[in-house]
Motif scaffolding. Structure first.
Motif, mmCIF file in Angstrom:
data_model
loop_
_atom_site.group_PDB
_atom_site.id
_atom_site.type_symbol
_atom_site.label_atom_id
_atom_site.label_comp_id
_atom_site.label_asym_id
_atom_site.label_seq_id
_atom_site.Cartn_x
_atom_site.Cartn_y
_atom_site.Cartn_z
ATOM 1 N N CYS A 97 -77.262 -62.272 79.074
ATOM 2 C CA CYS A 97 -76.754 -63.649 79.162
ATOM 3 C C CYS A 97 -75.484 -63.608 79.967
ATOM 4 N N ASP A 98 -75.365 -64.421 80.992
ATOM 5 C CA ASP A 98 -74.205 -64.324 81.879
ATOM 6 C C ASP A 98 -72.898 -64.563 81.138
ATOM 7 N N CYS A 222 -76.579 -69.922 78.333
ATOM 8 C CA CYS A 222 -76.779 -68.893 79.352
ATOM 9 C C CYS A 222 -77.320 -69.524 80.628
ATOM 10 N N GLY A 223 -76.830 -69.026 81.768
ATOM 11 C CA GLY A 223 -77.322 -69.500 83.055
ATOM 12 C C GLY A 223 -78.532 -68.705 83.521
ATOM 13 N N GLU A 224 -78.812 -68.797 84.791
ATOM 14 C CA GLU A 224 -79.996 -68.142 85.348
ATOM 15 C C GLU A 224 -79.728 -66.696 85.760
ATOM 16 N N LYS A 225 -78.456 -66.352 85.933
ATOM 17 C CA LYS A 225 -78.126 -65.018 86.428
ATOM 18 C C LYS A 225 -78.521 -63.949 85.418
ATOM 19 N N LYS A 226 -79.154 -62.867 85.892
ATOM 20 C CA LYS A 226 -79.582 -61.774 85.038
ATOM 21 C C LYS A 226 -79.152 -60.443 85.648
#
Length: 355
Positions: A97-98, A222-226
């Motif tokens: 989770c960013d 949480c955003g889309e960044k992984k």
């Protein structure tokens, strides 16, 4: 919920076999470690003696030298995971989770020995995900409400009890504790919630990696960044345990607000009730002392004055219910903490605190 512990009453969880997909599980032989040129100069910290006492200092040594010697020595590596090995540890699902990785991730620690280690009875003031890469471990745990029965030191988060034989005359509280057992094999991971006391034993060539991250009670989005691995994740303390590696970056270490939050989260009111009253807040911070919170920061605040902490509490108690809630503590950031102290200091100096 990302970050795992959605509620303060979270329970330990064993994730069977998830680590068998980690590159580390397949690659981490002694030969693999020594194949990295960095291992010759990357220093790690190790403890002399496999039964932990917390009385001896850690000794620095090049990682390659440790790998050559640990099987014949009574050594136990407890140190930040060398950066050149972080590519081998994936960011396991619940942590990917960013917000968690960019704001709360404190450290990755490597526990490496030939087996036979025994930890003290202790608790951590972090959320903890421990993944076993090689060997076997047994964890004995107890609920966070049993901390006092475990005879923890007043200064510190561990007990002097002998984990090989509890003297109930000296440590009678242990007779009241309900214990839980989690035995894990290579490839298993275990989540240990904040403030759950535990002791750990190991068998066989033993390597574990634990991720520590800070408590955060406000709901997380949480955003889309992984991230695929921990290779590029920036850690708050960045492997200062054991004093190894390239040294600690002073611009990327635990600061005043992290110290402040850790002290409050570790206090008895928050551990037991999940909230803190004004007088409890004043007492806790007065006992700890402001210098510990603002270590290394030049300031003119009179942090020995309990009235200062009382006024600070009022500014944090946004709903005026007389209790500091977890979400109110989470609103204290690096960007506003010093400003809150300055405002409280002015109010005390001007005699406008209502105590």
């Amino acid at each position: 919920s990302s970050g795992i512990n959605a509620e303060y009453g979270g329970l330990p969880v064993v994730f069977r076999g998830v680590g068998k997909e980690f590159p580390a599980y397949k690659l981490w032989s002694d030969e693999y470690f020594q194949s990295h040129p960095e291992s010759a100069y990357w220093t790690i910290g190790y403890e002399y003696g496999k039964k932990e006492t917390r009385e001896g200092a850690q000794e620095p040594i090049p990682f390659a030298e440790y790998v050559k010697s640990y099987r014949e020595k009574d050594w136990y590596m407890v140190s930040g995971l060398p950066k050149f090995l972080r590519k081998d540890i994936p960011v396991y699902g619940p942590l990917n989770c960013d917000f968690v990785l960019e704001n709360l991730m404190d450290d990755l620690v490597m526990w490496f020995s030939s087996g036979g280690t025994k930890s003290v009875w202790h608790y951590d003031d972090y959320e903890n995900l421990n993944c076993l890469i090689a060997g076997k471990k047994e964890l004995i745990l107890a609920d966070r409400t049993s901390i006092e029965d475990g005879h923890m030191r007043e200064m510190g988060s561990y007990s002097d009890v002998d984990v090989d034989g509890v003297d109930l005359d000296r440590f009678p509280g242990f007779s009241k504790i309900k214990f839980y057992n989690a035995t894990i094999e290579a490839g298993d991971c275990v989540y240990i919630p904040t403030f759950w006391p535990h002791a750990v034993r190991s068998w066989g060539r033993n390597i574990a990696i634990n991720a520590w991250w800070d408590i955060y009670k406000t709901p997380i989005t949480c955003g889309e960044k992984k991230w695929e691995t921990f290779e590029n994740v920036k850690l708050i303390t960045d492997s200062d345990i054991g004093g190894g590696g390239e040294g600690v970056d002073p611009n990327n270490s635990r600061g005043p607000v992290e110290n402040f939050r850790a002290i409050l989260w570790g206090s008895k009111p928050f551990r037991y009730n999940g909230t803190m009253a004004r007088e409890e807040f004043k007492e806790e911070l007065s006992n700890v002392g402001g210098d510990m919170i603002l270590e290394g920061v030049e300031h003119n605040f009179d942090l020995d004055n309990p009235e200062m902490w009382g006024v600070l509490f009022e500014s944090m108690d946004l709903n005026n219910d007389g209790l500091l809630q977890p979400t109110e503590l989470d609103l204290v950031k690096s960007s506003n903490f010093i400003s809150l102290l300055e405002s409280a200091s002015r109010r005390v100096d001007n005699g406008r605190d209502e105590l």
